[in-house]
Design a protein around this motif. Structure first.
Motif, PDB file in Angstrom:
ATOM      1  N   LYS A  38      21.665  52.511  93.065  1.00  0.00           N
ATOM      2  CA  LYS A  38      21.275  53.268  94.247  1.00  0.00           C
ATOM      3  C   LYS A  38      20.629  52.356  95.288  1.00  0.00           C
ATOM      4  O   LYS A  38      20.939  52.431  96.487  1.00  0.00           O
ATOM      5  CB  LYS A  38      20.326  54.397  93.848  1.00  0.00           C
ATOM      6  N   SER A  39      19.737  51.486  94.836  1.00  0.00           N
ATOM      7  CA  SER A  39      19.072  50.568  95.766  1.00  0.00           C
ATOM      8  C   SER A  39      20.057  49.552  96.340  1.00  0.00           C
ATOM      9  O   SER A  39      19.980  49.189  97.519  1.00  0.00           O
ATOM     10  CB  SER A  39      17.927  49.842  95.065  1.00  0.00           C
ATOM     11  N   LYS A  40      20.983  49.105  95.511  1.00  0.00           N
ATOM     12  CA  LYS A  40      21.998  48.155  95.985  1.00  0.00           C
ATOM     13  C   LYS A  40      22.869  48.793  97.057  1.00  0.00           C
ATOM     14  O   LYS A  40      23.247  48.149  98.040  1.00  0.00           O
ATOM     15  CB  LYS A  40      22.845  47.687  94.806  1.00  0.00           C
ATOM     16  N   SER A  41      23.170  50.085  96.879  1.00  0.00           N
ATOM     17  CA  SER A  41      23.953  50.809  97.877  1.00  0.00           C
ATOM     18  C   SER A  41      23.192  50.924  99.194  1.00  0.00           C
ATOM     19  O   SER A  41      23.773  50.788 100.281  1.00  0.00           O
ATOM     20  CB  SER A  41      24.302  52.201  97.351  1.00  0.00           C
ATOM     21  N   ILE A  42      21.877  51.160  99.113  1.00  0.00           N
ATOM     22  CA  ILE A  42      21.048  51.215 100.319  1.00  0.00           C
ATOM     23  C   ILE A  42      21.079  49.875 101.053  1.00  0.00           C
ATOM     24  O   ILE A  42      21.217  49.815 102.281  1.00  0.00           O
ATOM     25  CB  ILE A  42      19.602  51.605  99.957  1.00  0.00           C
ATOM     26  N   LEU A  43      20.972  48.782 100.274  1.00  0.00           N
ATOM     27  CA  LEU A  43      21.014  47.447 100.884  1.00  0.00           C
ATOM     28  C   LEU A  43      22.351  47.170 101.550  1.00  0.00           C
ATOM     29  O   LEU A  43      22.413  46.536 102.609  1.00  0.00           O
ATOM     30  CB  LEU A  43      20.755  46.376  99.823  1.00  0.00           C
ATOM     31  N   ALA A  44      23.428  47.643 100.918  1.00  0.00           N
ATOM     32  CA  ALA A  44      24.762  47.393 101.473  1.00  0.00           C
ATOM     33  C   ALA A  44      24.929  48.050 102.839  1.00  0.00           C
ATOM     34  O   ALA A  44      25.572  47.491 103.737  1.00  0.00           O
ATOM     35  CB  ALA A  44      25.830  47.901 100.508  1.00  0.00           C
ATOM     36  N   SER A  45      24.322  49.219 103.007  1.00  0.00           N
ATOM     37  CA  SER A  45      24.443  49.930 104.281  1.00  0.00           C
ATOM     38  C   SER A  45      23.350  49.557 105.278  1.00  0.00           C
ATOM     39  O   SER A  45      23.519  49.728 106.486  1.00  0.00           O
ATOM     40  CB  SER A  45      24.419  51.446 104.048  1.00  0.00           C
ATOM     41  N   ALA A  46      22.232  49.035 104.763  1.00  0.00           N
ATOM     42  CA  ALA A  46      21.117  48.666 105.647  1.00  0.00           C
ATOM     43  C   ALA A  46      20.444  47.402 105.117  1.00  0.00           C
ATOM     44  O   ALA A  46      19.380  47.461 104.496  1.00  0.00           O
ATOM     45  CB  ALA A  46      20.104  49.809 105.739  1.00  0.00           C
ATOM     46  N   PRO A  47      21.057  46.244 105.322  1.00  0.00           N
ATOM     47  CA  PRO A  47      20.471  44.985 104.838  1.00  0.00           C
ATOM     48  C   PRO A  47      19.047  44.789 105.362  1.00  0.00           C
ATOM     49  O   PRO A  47      18.771  45.061 106.533  1.00  0.00           O
ATOM     50  CB  PRO A  47      21.418  43.912 105.393  1.00  0.00           C
ATOM     51  N   GLY A  48      18.167  44.334 104.492  1.00  0.00           N
ATOM     52  CA  GLY A  48      16.785  44.086 104.885  1.00  0.00           C
ATOM     53  C   GLY A  48      15.889  45.303 104.872  1.00  0.00           C
ATOM     54  O   GLY A  48      14.701  45.210 105.193  1.00  0.00           O
ATOM     55  N   SER A  49      16.435  46.463 104.467  1.00  0.00           N
ATOM     56  CA  SER A  49      15.650  47.692 104.526  1.00  0.00           C
ATOM     57  C   SER A  49      14.678  47.838 103.358  1.00  0.00           C
ATOM     58  O   SER A  49      13.727  48.605 103.435  1.00  0.00           O
ATOM     59  CB  SER A  49      16.573  48.911 104.569  1.00  0.00           C
TER      60      SER A  49
END
Length: 391
Positions: A38-49
C-alpha cells in the motif's frame, strides 16, 4: 535521502523498514507485506510523499496521531486490507471534534503496524515520526508506553475508534479501566472478522518525546538493511545484533528445526506453542519451546535430562528467524520442518524501569505469571537514520 531534517522515504527504504518490522514484531503485529504494498503504491503515485521526522523536530504543542490494526495475525495474513486505520482516525476526529494532527507515529513498530502509519501520514499530508509506543509488538491495546505513564483508569487510551474497512466504525469515549478498552473493542473486532483498524487519541509532541520509544523506524531500517545486504546467514544475524546494540544488547539463543506447532484462534488473538528440536548457543542439545499470544512470550529450553530453564521473556524481544533467508517469521508462518534461529533483544527501559511497566509488559501481562523475567542484556538507543545521513 535527508532534506532539512526530513527523511524522504524511497521504495528501497520501505523494503528495509518492512523487513525490520517483521523481526521487531516478535511473531505478531500482522504481516508487513500488504502495508508495504500500500505504501509503495502511494510512493508510485506521489514520489516523496512519505516522510519521517524525529519527534524532537516537531513543535512541542503540535498534535500527533497514532494508529494500528487490531485482531489476529492469522487473519491478517489471509484477509485483504482496506484503509482501516485511516478510516478509524478520520472517524475519531469527526466524532470528537479535535483538530487534525501534524504527524503520526506507530502504536507498535512490530509487524504491519510498524509500516501502516507511513501510508496514513502520507495520505494526510503530514510526516511520520521516528518512534512508536511499544518498541516491539504486543497483543493488547493497553500495552502502550502512554499507558505505562498513565493510570489503570485508562485515560491515556480514550477516546478511540476502530473501523472494519467495509463500513462499520465504533468509537469508545470513556472507560473505567485500561484493560476494558481492549476487551470492549476486541469484542467488536471479532464481530468485524477478527481484524480492524484502530486510532488512538492524539497526543502533544512533547508527550511523545517524553514517553515514546525513539528511533524505532530507524532500527527497523537498520535491521532490514542487514537482512537485504548481507550474504551469509551468520553475517545477517551479526549485523542485526550490531544494529540492536551489539552482543551486550542482543544474542542468538538457539537454532534448530521446528518439531511441532500448536495454535488456536480465541477472542481475537492467536495462542500457541512453537517447539524447536535443536541446540543452544553453546551447542547443548535441547528442545526449545516458545509459547505465544500473537507475539512470542518467552523461550524455554528443555534438556535431554528433563531439566528446563527460561532463556528469555517479555518485555525483551523474542524473534524467530528463517535460517535460510534471515527473514523474521510471524506466528502464522511457523510450520513443521522449518529451520529457524531464535534471537533475543533487550527491551526499552520504558518497560523495565518501573513496576507498572513490568506489570503491563512482563510475562504476567500475557498470562504467564510463573515466568520470572531476567533481562537478556542492556538496551541501547538505536542510531537515528536522520542523524546518521543528514550530513
Amino acid at each position: 535521502m535527508i532534506k532539512g531534517r526530513e527523511w524522504i522515504i524511497s521504495a528501497t527504504d520501505l523494503e528495509f523498514i518492512a523487513a525490520g518490522c517483521k523481526v521487531l514484531g516478535c511473531g505478531g503485529g500482522g504481516d508487513p507485506y500488504q502495508e508495504y504494498l500500500k505504501s509503495k503504491s502511494i510512493l508510485a503515485s506521489a514520489p516523496g510523499s512519505i516522510r519521517v521526522v524525529s519527534p524532537s523536530d516537531l513543535p512541542e504543542d503540535s498534535l500527533v496521531g497514532w494508529t494500528a490494526c487490531i485482531g489476529s495475525p492469522e487473519v491478517s495474513m489471509e484477509r485483504l486490507e482496506n484503509n482501516e486505520c485511516l478510516q478509524a482516525h478520520e472517524e475519531l476526529i469527526r466524532a470528537t471534534g479535535n483538530p487534525e494532527v501534524s504527524g503520526f507515529l506507530a502504536a507498535e513498530i512490530g509487524g504491519g503496524n510498524g509500516v501502516v502509519n507511513l501510508g496514513v501520514s502520507a495520505q494526510k499530508g503530514v510526516p511520520c515520526l521516528d518512534a512508536d509506543l511499544m518498541g516491539r509488538a504486543y497483543p493488547t491495546m493497553w500495552q502502550l508506553t502512554f499507558n505505562v505513564y498513565g493510570s489503570s483508569k485508562g485515560e491515556a487510551l480514550v477516546p478511540t475508534s476502530i473501523a472494519s474497512g467495509d463500513g462499520t466504525v465504533v468509537t469508545m469515549t470513556e472507560t473505567r479501566s485500561d484493560k476494558m478498552v481492549d476487551k470492549t473493542l476486541r469484542a467488536a473486532c471479532v464481530v468485524m472478522g477478527c481484524r480492524a483498524g484502530n486510532a488512538g487519541p492524539p497526543k502533544r509532541a512533547k508527550l511523545v518525546q517524553e514517553q515514546a520509544v525513539s528511533n524505532s523506524v530507524s532500527l527497523a531500517w537498520w535491521i532490514g538493511h542487514a537482512v537485504a545486504t548481507q550474504k551469509s546467514i551468520g553475517d545477517k544475524m551479526q549485523s542485526i545484533i550490531d544494529a540492536v546494540g551489539g552482543p551486550a544488547s542482543a544474542r542468538v539463543l538457539a537454532q534448530g528445526k521446528v518439531a511441532s506447532v500448536e495454535r488456536v484462534l480465541k477472542t481475537g488473538h492467536t495462542y500457541g506453542v512453537l517447539e524447536v528440536d535443536g541446540a543452544l548457543s553453546d551447542g547443548t542439545k535441547a528442545v526449545i519451546k516458545v509459547p505465544f499470544k500473537n507475539e512470542n512470550a518467552y523461550v524455554e529450553a528443555v534438556a535431554a535430562d528433563g531439566n528446563s530453564s527460561i532463556l528469555a521473556a517479555v518485555p525483551d524481544l523474542i524473534a524467530v528467524i528463517d535460517s535460510e533467508t534471515g527473514v523474521g517469521l510471524g506466528t502464522p508462518e511457523y510450520k513443521y520442518g522449518l529451520r529457524v534461529i531464535i534471537l533475543a533483544m533487550a527491551a526499552s527501559p520504558r518497560w523495565t524501569d518501573s513496576k507498572r511497566g513490568m506489570e503491563l509488559g512482563g510475562p504476567g501481562s500475557m498470562g504467564f505469571e510463573r515466568i520470572e523475567y531476567k533481562p537478556i542484556g542492556q538496551y541501547q538507543q538505536p542510531r537515528s537514520v536522520i542523524d546518521t545521513f543528514a550530513s
